[in-house]
Design a protein around this motif. Structure first.
Motif, PDB file in Angstrom:
ATOM      1  N   ALA A   1      -7.470  -8.906  18.509  1.00  0.00           N
ATOM      2  CA  ALA A   1      -6.069  -8.785  18.135  1.00  0.00           C
ATOM      3  C   ALA A   1      -5.891  -8.842  16.627  1.00  0.00           C
ATOM      4  CB  ALA A   1      -5.278  -9.904  18.801  1.00  0.00           C
ATOM      5  N   SER A   2      -4.977  -8.025  16.115  1.00  0.00           N
ATOM      6  CA  SER A   2      -4.668  -8.061  14.694  1.00  0.00           C
ATOM      7  C   SER A   2      -3.518  -9.025  14.411  1.00  0.00           C
ATOM      8  CB  SER A   2      -4.325  -6.663  14.189  1.00  0.00           C
ATOM      9  OG  SER A   2      -3.176  -6.183  14.867  1.00  0.00           O
ATOM     10  N   TYR A   3      -2.995  -9.669  15.480  1.00  0.00           N
ATOM     11  CA  TYR A   3      -1.889 -10.618  15.329  1.00  0.00           C
ATOM     12  C   TYR A   3      -2.070 -11.754  16.333  1.00  0.00           C
ATOM     13  CZ  TYR A   3       2.876 -12.494  15.445  1.00  0.00           C
ATOM     14  OH  TYR A   3       3.960 -13.322  15.396  1.00  0.00           O
ATOM     15  N   GLN A   4      -1.919 -12.978  15.867  1.00  0.00           N
ATOM     16  CA  GLN A   4      -1.973 -14.154  16.745  1.00  0.00           C
ATOM     17  C   GLN A   4      -0.759 -15.016  16.428  1.00  0.00           C
ATOM     18  OE1 GLN A   4      -4.264 -14.980  19.080  1.00  0.00           O
ATOM     19  NE2 GLN A   4      -5.674 -13.307  18.690  1.00  0.00           N
ATOM     20  N   SER A   5      -0.215 -15.680  17.454  1.00  0.00           N
ATOM     21  CA  SER A   5       0.926 -16.562  17.210  1.00  0.00           C
ATOM     22  C   SER A   5       0.841 -17.768  18.122  1.00  0.00           C
ATOM     23  CB  SER A   5       2.245 -15.812  17.432  1.00  0.00           C
ATOM     24  OG  SER A   5       2.362 -15.420  18.790  1.00  0.00           O
ATOM     25  N   GLY A   6       1.608 -18.781  17.771  1.00  0.00           N
ATOM     26  CA  GLY A   6       1.646 -20.002  18.567  1.00  0.00           C
ATOM     27  C   GLY A   6       2.746 -20.910  18.071  1.00  0.00           C
ATOM     28  N   THR A   7       2.730 -22.153  18.530  1.00  0.00           N
ATOM     29  CA  THR A   7       3.686 -23.149  18.067  1.00  0.00           C
ATOM     30  C   THR A   7       2.924 -24.385  17.612  1.00  0.00           C
ATOM     31  OG1 THR A   7       3.968 -24.006  20.309  1.00  0.00           O
ATOM     32  CG2 THR A   7       5.572 -22.371  19.569  1.00  0.00           C
ATOM     33  N   LEU A   8       3.487 -25.030  16.632  1.00  0.00           N
ATOM     34  CA  LEU A   8       2.876 -26.237  16.079  1.00  0.00           C
ATOM     35  C   LEU A   8       4.007 -27.178  15.684  1.00  0.00           C
ATOM     36  CD1 LEU A   8       0.273 -27.688  15.117  1.00  0.00           C
ATOM     37  CD2 LEU A   8       0.608 -26.574  12.907  1.00  0.00           C
ATOM     38  N   GLY A   9       4.065 -28.329  16.341  1.00  0.00           N
ATOM     39  CA  GLY A   9       5.123 -29.293  16.063  1.00  0.00           C
ATOM     40  C   GLY A   9       6.512 -28.729  16.309  1.00  0.00           C
ATOM     41  N   GLY A  10       6.636 -27.811  17.258  1.00  0.00           N
ATOM     42  CA  GLY A  10       7.919 -27.198  17.569  1.00  0.00           C
ATOM     43  C   GLY A  10       8.279 -26.008  16.689  1.00  0.00           C
ATOM     44  N   TYR A  11       7.427 -25.642  15.773  1.00  0.00           N
ATOM     45  CA  TYR A  11       7.678 -24.511  14.870  1.00  0.00           C
ATOM     46  C   TYR A  11       6.740 -23.354  15.212  1.00  0.00           C
ATOM     47  CZ  TYR A  11      10.137 -28.002  12.098  1.00  0.00           C
ATOM     48  OH  TYR A  11      10.988 -28.987  11.691  1.00  0.00           O
ATOM     49  N   SER A  12       7.256 -22.139  15.049  1.00  0.00           N
ATOM     50  CA  SER A  12       6.412 -20.972  15.301  1.00  0.00           C
ATOM     51  C   SER A  12       5.473 -20.757  14.118  1.00  0.00           C
ATOM     52  CB  SER A  12       7.257 -19.730  15.548  1.00  0.00           C
ATOM     53  OG  SER A  12       8.016 -19.419  14.399  1.00  0.00           O
ATOM     54  N   VAL A  13       4.243 -20.385  14.439  1.00  0.00           N
ATOM     55  CA  VAL A  13       3.224 -20.090  13.436  1.00  0.00           C
ATOM     56  C   VAL A  13       2.551 -18.781  13.832  1.00  0.00           C
ATOM     57  CG1 VAL A  13       2.828 -22.480  12.752  1.00  0.00           C
ATOM     58  CG2 VAL A  13       1.529 -21.533  14.657  1.00  0.00           C
ATOM     59  N   SER A  14       2.021 -18.064  12.841  1.00  0.00           N
ATOM     60  CA  SER A  14       1.365 -16.798  13.166  1.00  0.00           C
ATOM     61  C   SER A  14       0.373 -16.419  12.080  1.00  0.00           C
ATOM     62  CB  SER A  14       2.397 -15.678  13.333  1.00  0.00           C
ATOM     63  OG  SER A  14       3.044 -15.411  12.108  1.00  0.00           O
ATOM     64  N   GLY A  15      -0.514 -15.519  12.468  1.00  0.00           N
ATOM     65  CA  GLY A  15      -1.480 -14.943  11.545  1.00  0.00           C
ATOM     66  C   GLY A  15      -1.637 -13.476  11.859  1.00  0.00           C
ATOM     67  N   SER A  16      -1.787 -12.666  10.816  1.00  0.00           N
ATOM     68  CA  SER A  16      -1.967 -11.233  11.031  1.00  0.00           C
ATOM     69  C   SER A  16      -2.915 -10.678   9.983  1.00  0.00           C
ATOM     70  CB  SER A  16      -0.627 -10.491  10.954  1.00  0.00           C
ATOM     71  OG  SER A  16      -0.042 -10.664   9.677  1.00  0.00           O
ATOM     72  N   VAL A  17      -3.546  -9.564  10.330  1.00  0.00           N
ATOM     73  CA  VAL A  17      -4.461  -8.902   9.403  1.00  0.00           C
ATOM     74  C   VAL A  17      -4.048  -7.443   9.298  1.00  0.00           C
ATOM     75  CG1 VAL A  17      -6.195  -8.256  11.126  1.00  0.00           C
ATOM     76  CG2 VAL A  17      -6.899  -8.626   8.756  1.00  0.00           C
ATOM     77  N   TYR A  18      -4.192  -6.888   8.104  1.00  0.00           N
ATOM     78  CA  TYR A  18      -3.835  -5.494   7.842  1.00  0.00           C
ATOM     79  C   TYR A  18      -4.970  -4.851   7.067  1.00  0.00           C
ATOM     80  CZ  TYR A  18      -1.908  -1.514   5.349  1.00  0.00           C
ATOM     81  OH  TYR A  18      -1.719  -0.270   4.824  1.00  0.00           O
ATOM     82  N   MET A  19      -5.282  -3.603   7.404  1.00  0.00           N
ATOM     83  CA  MET A  19      -6.286  -2.859   6.662  1.00  0.00           C
ATOM     84  C   MET A  19      -5.726  -1.487   6.303  1.00  0.00           C
ATOM     85  SD  MET A  19     -10.199  -1.825   7.693  1.00  0.00           S
ATOM     86  CE  MET A  19      -9.689  -0.684   8.989  1.00  0.00           C
ATOM     87  N   GLY A  20      -5.792  -1.153   5.020  1.00  0.00           N
ATOM     88  CA  GLY A  20      -5.356   0.155   4.548  1.00  0.00           C
ATOM     89  C   GLY A  20      -6.548   1.038   4.234  1.00  0.00           C
ATOM     90  N   SER A  21      -6.314   2.094   3.491  1.00  0.00           N
ATOM     91  CA  SER A  21      -7.388   3.037   3.188  1.00  0.00           C
ATOM     92  C   SER A  21      -8.406   2.469   2.205  1.00  0.00           C
ATOM     93  CB  SER A  21      -6.807   4.338   2.642  1.00  0.00           C
ATOM     94  OG  SER A  21      -6.081   4.069   1.449  1.00  0.00           O
ATOM     95  N   ASN A  22      -7.993   1.515   1.364  1.00  0.00           N
ATOM     96  CA  ASN A  22      -8.958   0.901   0.441  1.00  0.00           C
ATOM     97  C   ASN A  22      -8.603  -0.554   0.116  1.00  0.00           C
ATOM     98  OD1 ASN A  22      -6.765   1.376  -1.191  1.00  0.00           O
ATOM     99  ND2 ASN A  22      -7.966   2.023  -2.949  1.00  0.00           N
ATOM    100  N   SER A  23      -7.931  -1.237   1.037  1.00  0.00           N
ATOM    101  CA  SER A  23      -7.578  -2.642   0.836  1.00  0.00           C
ATOM    102  C   SER A  23      -7.338  -3.313   2.183  1.00  0.00           C
ATOM    103  CB  SER A  23      -6.324  -2.773  -0.032  1.00  0.00           C
ATOM    104  OG  SER A  23      -5.217  -2.204   0.651  1.00  0.00           O
ATOM    105  N   ALA A  24      -7.265  -4.643   2.150  1.00  0.00           N
ATOM    106  CA  ALA A  24      -6.992  -5.404   3.367  1.00  0.00           C
ATOM    107  C   ALA A  24      -6.321  -6.709   2.981  1.00  0.00           C
ATOM    108  CB  ALA A  24      -8.276  -5.673   4.132  1.00  0.00           C
ATOM    109  N   SER A  25      -5.572  -7.282   3.932  1.00  0.00           N
ATOM    110  CA  SER A  25      -4.917  -8.559   3.682  1.00  0.00           C
ATOM    111  C   SER A  25      -4.774  -9.349   4.972  1.00  0.00           C
ATOM    112  CB  SER A  25      -3.535  -8.347   3.044  1.00  0.00           C
ATOM    113  OG  SER A  25      -2.703  -7.620   3.920  1.00  0.00           O
ATOM    114  N   ALA A  26      -4.703 -10.662   4.817  1.00  0.00           N
ATOM    115  CA  ALA A  26      -4.475 -11.580   5.938  1.00  0.00           C
ATOM    116  C   ALA A  26      -3.293 -12.465   5.569  1.00  0.00           C
ATOM    117  CB  ALA A  26      -5.708 -12.432   6.200  1.00  0.00           C
ATOM    118  N   THR A  27      -2.316 -12.540   6.455  1.00  0.00           N
ATOM    119  CA  THR A  27      -1.108 -13.319   6.195  1.00  0.00           C
ATOM    120  C   THR A  27      -0.967 -14.411   7.244  1.00  0.00           C
ATOM    121  OG1 THR A  27      -0.016 -11.396   5.224  1.00  0.00           O
ATOM    122  CG2 THR A  27       1.409 -13.196   5.949  1.00  0.00           C
ATOM    123  N   THR A  28      -0.629 -15.612   6.786  1.00  0.00           N
ATOM    124  CA  THR A  28      -0.383 -16.765   7.654  1.00  0.00           C
ATOM    125  C   THR A  28       1.037 -17.242   7.397  1.00  0.00           C
ATOM    126  OG1 THR A  28      -2.710 -17.399   7.475  1.00  0.00           O
ATOM    127  CG2 THR A  28      -1.206 -19.049   8.332  1.00  0.00           C
TER     128      THR A  28
END
Length: 140
Positions: free
Chosen positions: A40-67
């Motif tokens: 999966a390129s996206y994961q989500s869940g809850t922590l202490g009652g708050y939503s949390v997530s992580g995602s990854v993106y890949m372009g033609s010559n770059s990539a990023s991970a966001t939390t």
């Protein structure tokens, strides 16, 4: 050429045709299985009652991970990016950590413009108080 030889050739032809069809069906099944089993390129869940997530993106010559987090937290993102340039595989890695934030992004780029992006792998962590949430994402 006798009737028996014609019938044998037809039988051989049918056997070859049947084997080719079975091979093609097996190949189609294998390809569809490998694409449906991707991470999966996206994961989500809850922590202490708050939503949390992580995602990854890949372009033609770059990539990023966001939390991200639904509240101020200690956040961590890590990106691993693999690409091909001039027939050589190259890996780049970058980390980013922030305390008291709701979103962090770790990004990296290829050293060259004309590359073939292969995959990106993200690592994510959110800490709120003493609780932690960890996830991995991938473009594979």
């Amino acid at each position: 050429m006798g009737f028996h030889n014609i019938q044998k050739r037809r039988s051989d032809y049918e056997e070859i045709k049947k084997r080719l069809m079975l091979g093609a069906a097996a190949l189609i099944c294998a390809l569809s299985f490998s694409s449906s089993a991707s991470a999966a390129s996206y994961q989500s869940g809850t922590l202490g009652g708050y939503s949390v997530s992580g995602s990854v993106y890949m372009g033609s010559n770059s990539a990023s991970a966001t939390t991200t987090s639904g509240t101020l937290a200690s956040l961590y993102s890590r990106i691993e990016y693999t690409y091909y340039y001039d027939n050589y595989q190259t890996d780049t890695v970058n980390n980013y950590q922030a305390n008291g934030s709701t979103s962090v992004t770790a990004s990296t780029s290829a050293k060259y413009v004309s590359v073939i992006s292969r995959w990106a792998y993200g690592t994510h962590s959110v800490t709120i108080g003493t609780q932690s949430w960890n996830a991995s994402t991938s473009t594979l």
